[in-house]
Design an enzyme around this catalytic site. Structure first.
Site, mmCIF file in Angstrom:
data_model
loop_
_atom_site.group_PDB
_atom_site.id
_atom_site.type_symbol
_atom_site.label_atom_id
_atom_site.label_comp_id
_atom_site.label_asym_id
_atom_site.label_seq_id
_atom_site.Cartn_x
_atom_site.Cartn_y
_atom_site.Cartn_z
ATOM 1 N N LYS A 1 0.782 -1.060 0.087
ATOM 2 C CA LYS A 1 0.204 -0.224 -0.050
ATOM 3 C C LYS A 1 1.061 1.336 -0.105
ATOM 4 O O LYS A 1 2.167 0.988 0.601
ATOM 5 C CB LYS A 1 -0.825 -0.065 1.344
ATOM 6 C CG LYS A 1 -2.248 0.847 1.195
ATOM 7 C CD LYS A 1 -3.423 0.287 0.291
ATOM 8 C CE LYS A 1 -4.528 1.074 0.280
ATOM 9 N NZ LYS A 1 -5.684 0.199 -0.279
HETATM 10 P P1 NAD Z 1 -12.741 7.661 -3.132
HETATM 11 O O1 NAD Z 1 -12.218 8.887 -2.617
HETATM 12 O O2 NAD Z 1 -13.455 7.712 -4.246
HETATM 13 O O3 NAD Z 1 -14.224 7.932 -2.058
HETATM 14 C C1 NAD Z 1 -14.230 8.009 -0.623
HETATM 15 C C2 NAD Z 1 -15.496 8.567 -0.218
HETATM 16 O O4 NAD Z 1 -15.820 8.690 1.201
HETATM 17 C C3 NAD Z 1 -15.968 9.873 -0.828
HETATM 18 O O5 NAD Z 1 -17.158 9.868 -1.118
HETATM 19 C C4 NAD Z 1 -16.031 10.760 0.588
HETATM 20 O O6 NAD Z 1 -16.360 11.919 0.354
HETATM 21 C C5 NAD Z 1 -16.051 9.830 1.614
HETATM 22 N N1 NAD Z 1 -15.832 10.125 3.104
HETATM 23 C C6 NAD Z 1 -14.742 10.288 3.240
HETATM 24 N N2 NAD Z 1 -14.548 10.391 4.788
HETATM 25 C C7 NAD Z 1 -15.961 10.216 5.172
HETATM 26 C C8 NAD Z 1 -16.695 10.566 6.328
HETATM 27 N N3 NAD Z 1 -16.021 10.652 7.495
HETATM 28 N N4 NAD Z 1 -17.669 10.167 6.317
HETATM 29 C C9 NAD Z 1 -18.647 9.926 5.302
HETATM 30 N N5 NAD Z 1 -17.861 9.613 4.304
HETATM 31 C C10 NAD Z 1 -16.581 10.117 3.975
HETATM 32 O O7 NAD Z 1 -12.206 6.162 -2.318
HETATM 33 P P2 NAD Z 1 -12.604 5.032 -2.777
HETATM 34 O O8 NAD Z 1 -11.875 4.387 -3.633
HETATM 35 O O9 NAD Z 1 -14.161 4.680 -2.998
HETATM 36 O O10 NAD Z 1 -12.414 4.071 -1.321
HETATM 37 C C11 NAD Z 1 -13.334 3.977 -0.389
HETATM 38 C C12 NAD Z 1 -12.769 2.940 0.741
HETATM 39 O O11 NAD Z 1 -12.886 1.543 -0.166
HETATM 40 C C13 NAD Z 1 -11.381 3.068 1.236
HETATM 41 O O12 NAD Z 1 -11.430 2.220 2.591
HETATM 42 C C14 NAD Z 1 -10.643 2.387 0.311
HETATM 43 O O13 NAD Z 1 -9.238 1.583 0.743
HETATM 44 C C15 NAD Z 1 -11.466 1.012 -0.054
HETATM 45 N N6 NAD Z 1 -11.096 0.140 -1.187
HETATM 46 C C16 NAD Z 1 -10.863 1.042 -2.482
HETATM 47 C C17 NAD Z 1 -10.884 0.162 -3.651
HETATM 48 C C18 NAD Z 1 -10.877 0.904 -4.949
HETATM 49 O O14 NAD Z 1 -10.681 0.010 -6.115
HETATM 50 N N7 NAD Z 1 -10.947 2.207 -5.074
HETATM 51 C C19 NAD Z 1 -10.703 -1.186 -3.742
HETATM 52 C C20 NAD Z 1 -10.720 -1.897 -2.213
HETATM 53 C C21 NAD Z 1 -10.965 -0.923 -1.282
#
Ligand code: NAD
Length: 419
Positions: free
Chosen positions: A105
């Protein structure tokens, strides 16, 4: 255990699975330490001429089963401790779905929403060069995570290609389709959340049409999960992002909300309005009377203080590490099902693996081929975790972690400790 360390939480989960597996103490000691951690300073000339210096990290937890794989996050709360935990979870995630990768990561402690596009581009290019000594097409392959996207991956791929002197497609995944990305990659994590939810509902003899859902986070993972679950017949009654929560007991217009975000500043829901929609807080979203809760934002959102108020019978972890061990005990003691992150959000890394394979071969699949193969992998992984949880009376996180840890432990034991 409820302290601030995310890595302590990941270790707690590892120790719990290791105890149940009666894992050899030497192997556990190896698995408890990331193989490599690199911390770098990332200077950026800001638009006003000032030089800001941001701290970034790349951590490789294990390469026992293959090249390390994991996303890069840009967020103001990034710490080495958090990146170490996320890297360990990537190892288990790749192992539980049985793809030939280890875990890594990366992250930079920065709030990119407060920066111009040029500043973010320069930050990305400088961070890439700083971690280039340890990333590579066959050693460590980054991908998008919080606040990074296909655009960010394009900058990374271009930076590495310029320095190497030839185009390197397989250095990152989550690239734009025009740059050798895979069809279906952008939606893959949310699609995996949807497949996992449907598999759970099937086991519980429930139809998606009779289920209500709340989703925390409306970025890549949350918005696609909400959209695809709605298409399967679930009623999405609440979603939230950094601007707060949006609630309609009759169901939200998810497609309109996605379109709104695409146009809005920083891609958030701030200012969204539609008939029947009211604003709620993020805390209220967790307490809603829904069937399924999908935390898809950040770590530790479900903790000792709010777990008891959760009414959903199923928590499907779109985010990494959204539930603390203390909260998980409260939830499982009440008979709730927690589909753990390493399984629930594995769709992203599975299609990243497909993208990497396509990039190496320069031979590209149709979207149906990608989605069908993703479904096959997730359905199989879910079945193995569910069956183990049922047979040996474990919760799903212990079952998933046990399957993953055993696979990695076998690889370590088969390879031996060098020299
Ligand atoms: P992103 O940046 O696209 O979206 C994050 C979202 O969370 C946004 O809508 C943001 O406004 C919201 N957010 C942030 N803090 C918040 C809070 N305190 N309360 C409510 N909403 C809040 O990120 P993503 O890629 O969607 O990732 C989200 C989660 O999924 C993370 O934990 C990431 O590690 C995990 N993840 C992502 C992927 C991927 O392919 N992108 C894969 C596996 C896991």
């Amino acid at each position: 255990m409820e302290n601030n360390s995310v890595f302590a939480m990941a270790l707690d989960q590892l120790n719990s699975a290791a105890k149940l597996l009666k894992l050899d103490a030497n192997t556990l000691r190896v698995l408890s330490h990331p193989e490599r951690s690199l911390t770098v300073a990332v200077p950026v000339v800001m638009d006003d001429g000032r030089i800001e210096v941001f701290e970034g990290h790349r951590v490789q937890h294990s390469s026992a089963r293959g090249p390390c794989k994991g996303g890069i996050r840009f967020h103001q709360d990034v710490t080495l401790d958090e990146v170490k935990a996320l890297a360990m979870w990537m190892t288990w995630k790749c192992a539980v779905v049985n793809i030939p990768y280890g875990g890594a990561k990366g992250g930079v402690c920065v709030d990119p929403t407060k920066m111009s596009k040029r500043e973010v581009r320069h930050l990305t290019r400088r961070f890439t060069v700083a971690i280039m000594p340890i990333i590579g097409s066959h050693s460590d392959i980054p991908a998008p995570d919080v606040n990074t996207s296909s655009e960010t991956m394009g900058y990374i791929m271009d930076t590495v290609s310029m320095i190497k002197g030839s185009t390197v497609l397989d250095i990152v995944t989550g690239k734009a389709i025009d740059l050798g990305g895979s069809l279906g990659r952008r939606e893959a994590t949310g699609r995996g959340v949807m497949f996992n939810t449907l598999e759970l509902l099937k086991r519980l003899n429930k139809s998606p049409k009779e289920c209500t859902v709340a989703v925390q986070g409306f970025g890549n993972v949350g918005s696609v999960s909400a959209d695809l679950l709605q298409k399967e017949g679930c009623k999405i009654i609440a979603v939230s992002d950094v601007s707060g929560g949006y609630y309609n007991p009759d169901g939200l217009p998810i497609k309109d909300m996605i379109n709104y975000c695409a146009q809005s500043n920083n891609h958030i829901l701030e200012g969204f309005n539609a008939s029947g929609v009211s604003k709620i807080s993020n805390a209220e979203l967790f307490e809603l009377d829904v069937d399924v809760l999908v935390p898809a934002a950040l770590e530790k959102q479900i903790h000792g203080k709010n777990a008891d108020k959760i009414k959903a019978f199923a928590i499907v972890e779109g985010a990494n590490g959204p539930t603390t061990p203390e909260a998980e005990k409260i939830l499982t003691d009440k008979g709730k099902y927690v589909v753990p992150d390493i399984l629930a959000n594995s769709g992203g890394v599975v299609v990243s693996y497909f993208e990497w394979v396509q990039s190496i071969q320069s031979f590209f699949w149709t979207e149906d081929e990608v989605n069908d193969n993703l479904k096959r992998v997730i359905v199989n992984a879910f079945a193995s975790v569910w069956d183990m949880a049922q047979k040996e009376k474990h919760d799903m996180r212990n079952a998933a972690t046990m399957i993953a840890v055993l696979r990695v432990a076998r690889a370590i034991e088969a390879r031996g400790i060098w020299p």
